[in-house]
Design a protein around this motif. Structure first.
Motif, short mmCIF file in Angstrom:
data_model
loop_
_atom_site.label_atom_id
_atom_site.label_comp_id
_atom_site.label_asym_id
_atom_site.label_seq_id
_atom_site.Cartn_x
_atom_site.Cartn_y
_atom_site.Cartn_z
N PHE A 4 5.74 11.24 -1.29
CA PHE A 4 4.39 10.93 -0.86
C PHE A 4 4.44 9.63 -0.07
O PHE A 4 5.17 8.71 -0.43
CB PHE A 4 3.46 10.81 -2.07
N TYR A 5 3.67 9.56 1.01
CA TYR A 5 3.73 8.42 1.92
C TYR A 5 2.36 7.78 2.11
O TYR A 5 1.33 8.45 2.02
CB TYR A 5 4.24 8.88 3.30
N CYS A 6 2.38 6.49 2.41
CA CYS A 6 1.15 5.78 2.75
C CYS A 6 0.86 5.99 4.23
O CYS A 6 1.74 5.83 5.08
CB CYS A 6 1.31 4.28 2.46
N GLU A 7 -0.38 6.34 4.54
CA GLU A 7 -0.79 6.56 5.92
C GLU A 7 -0.78 5.27 6.73
O GLU A 7 -0.57 5.27 7.94
CB GLU A 7 -2.20 7.16 5.95
N TYR A 8 -0.99 4.14 6.08
CA TYR A 8 -1.06 2.86 6.78
C TYR A 8 0.30 2.24 7.07
O TYR A 8 0.48 1.62 8.11
CB TYR A 8 -1.87 1.85 5.98
N CYS A 9 1.25 2.37 6.15
CA CYS A 9 2.52 1.65 6.32
C CYS A 9 3.77 2.52 6.18
O CYS A 9 4.85 2.07 6.49
CB CYS A 9 2.59 0.49 5.33
N THR A 11 5.12 3.62 3.35
CA THR A 11 5.82 3.45 2.09
C THR A 11 5.96 4.80 1.40
O THR A 11 5.02 5.58 1.36
CB THR A 11 5.06 2.46 1.17
N LYS A 12 7.14 5.07 0.87
CA LYS A 12 7.43 6.35 0.21
C LYS A 12 7.40 6.17 -1.30
O LYS A 12 7.86 5.16 -1.82
CB LYS A 12 8.80 6.85 0.66
N SER A 13 6.87 7.18 -2.00
CA SER A 13 6.82 7.15 -3.46
C SER A 13 7.05 8.56 -3.99
O SER A 13 6.78 9.55 -3.30
CB SER A 13 5.46 6.64 -3.93
N ALA A 14 7.54 8.65 -5.22
CA ALA A 14 7.77 9.94 -5.85
C ALA A 14 6.50 10.52 -6.46
O ALA A 14 6.45 11.69 -6.79
CB ALA A 14 8.85 9.82 -6.92
N SER A 15 5.44 9.68 -6.60
CA SER A 15 4.19 10.19 -7.15
C SER A 15 2.99 9.56 -6.44
O SER A 15 3.05 8.43 -5.97
CB SER A 15 4.10 9.91 -8.65
N ILE A 16 1.91 10.31 -6.40
CA ILE A 16 0.69 9.82 -5.77
C ILE A 16 0.14 8.64 -6.55
O ILE A 16 -0.29 7.64 -5.97
CB ILE A 16 -0.37 10.94 -5.69
N SER A 17 0.16 8.73 -7.88
CA SER A 17 -0.41 7.65 -8.69
C SER A 17 0.33 6.33 -8.49
O SER A 17 -0.30 5.27 -8.41
CB SER A 17 -0.44 8.04 -10.17
N ASN A 18 1.64 6.36 -8.39
CA ASN A 18 2.40 5.13 -8.14
C ASN A 18 2.11 4.57 -6.75
O ASN A 18 1.99 3.37 -6.57
CB ASN A 18 3.90 5.37 -8.28
N THR A 20 -0.67 5.01 -4.78
CA THR A 20 -2.03 4.51 -4.61
C THR A 20 -2.40 3.39 -5.58
O THR A 20 -3.47 2.80 -5.44
CB THR A 20 -3.05 5.66 -4.73
N ALA A 21 -1.54 3.06 -6.50
CA ALA A 21 -1.81 1.96 -7.43
C ALA A 21 -1.40 0.60 -6.86
O ALA A 21 -1.79 -0.43 -7.39
CB ALA A 21 -1.06 2.20 -8.74
N ASN A 22 -0.65 0.60 -5.77
CA ASN A 22 -0.11 -0.64 -5.23
C ASN A 22 -0.78 -1.07 -3.93
O ASN A 22 -1.28 -0.24 -3.16
CB ASN A 22 1.40 -0.49 -4.99
N SER A 23 -0.76 -2.36 -3.67
CA SER A 23 -1.35 -2.93 -2.47
C SER A 23 -0.50 -2.61 -1.24
O SER A 23 0.72 -2.51 -1.32
CB SER A 23 -1.45 -4.46 -2.59
N GLY A 34 -6.08 -4.11 0.20
CA GLY A 34 -6.44 -2.78 -0.27
C GLY A 34 -5.19 -2.03 -0.70
O GLY A 34 -4.07 -2.50 -0.52
N LYS A 35 -5.40 -0.87 -1.26
CA LYS A 35 -4.30 -0.05 -1.78
C LYS A 35 -3.74 0.86 -0.68
O LYS A 35 -4.37 1.10 0.34
CB LYS A 35 -4.79 0.81 -2.94
N HIS A 36 -2.55 1.41 -0.96
CA HIS A 36 -1.96 2.41 -0.07
C HIS A 36 -2.90 3.61 0.00
O HIS A 36 -3.57 3.95 -0.97
CB HIS A 36 -0.61 2.89 -0.60
#
Length: 83
Positions: A4-9, A11-18, A20-23, A34-36
């Motif tokens: 899962f990726y952030c549209e703004y930057c 950043t790659k993550s293995a879960s949506i919750s992880n 979108t929980a980070n700035s 704001g959050k990812h």
């Protein structure tokens, strides 16, 4: 396993919750104001900016550069990936 990726930057993550929980350091309101935001498109071999058509091999490389056709003004915001 999905990525899962952030549209703004990009950043790659293995879960949506992880993700979108980070700035986000490239949030439109300012760095870490704001959050990812989840990129809702699919993983691709290349990504295009929805405003100017610039192509990059990854979301992170696309969103790292200013867009000359962004609605906020020339080079006042970063490229945004198409879905």
């Amino acid at each position: 396993m999905s990525n899962f990726y952030c549209e703004y930057c990009g950043t790659k993550s293995a879960s949506i919750s992880n993700l979108t929980a980070n700035s986000c350091h490239r949030h439109p309101s300012g760095p870490n104001q704001g959050k990812h935001k989840l990129y809702e498109g699919s993983e691709k071999s290349s990504y295009n900016c929805k405003y100017c058509g610039t192509t990059a091999p990854t979301i992170i490389s696309l969103t790292g550069n200013s867009c000359h056709r962004h609605p906020s003004g020339t080079n006042k915001a970063k490229h945004s990936p198409t879905l």
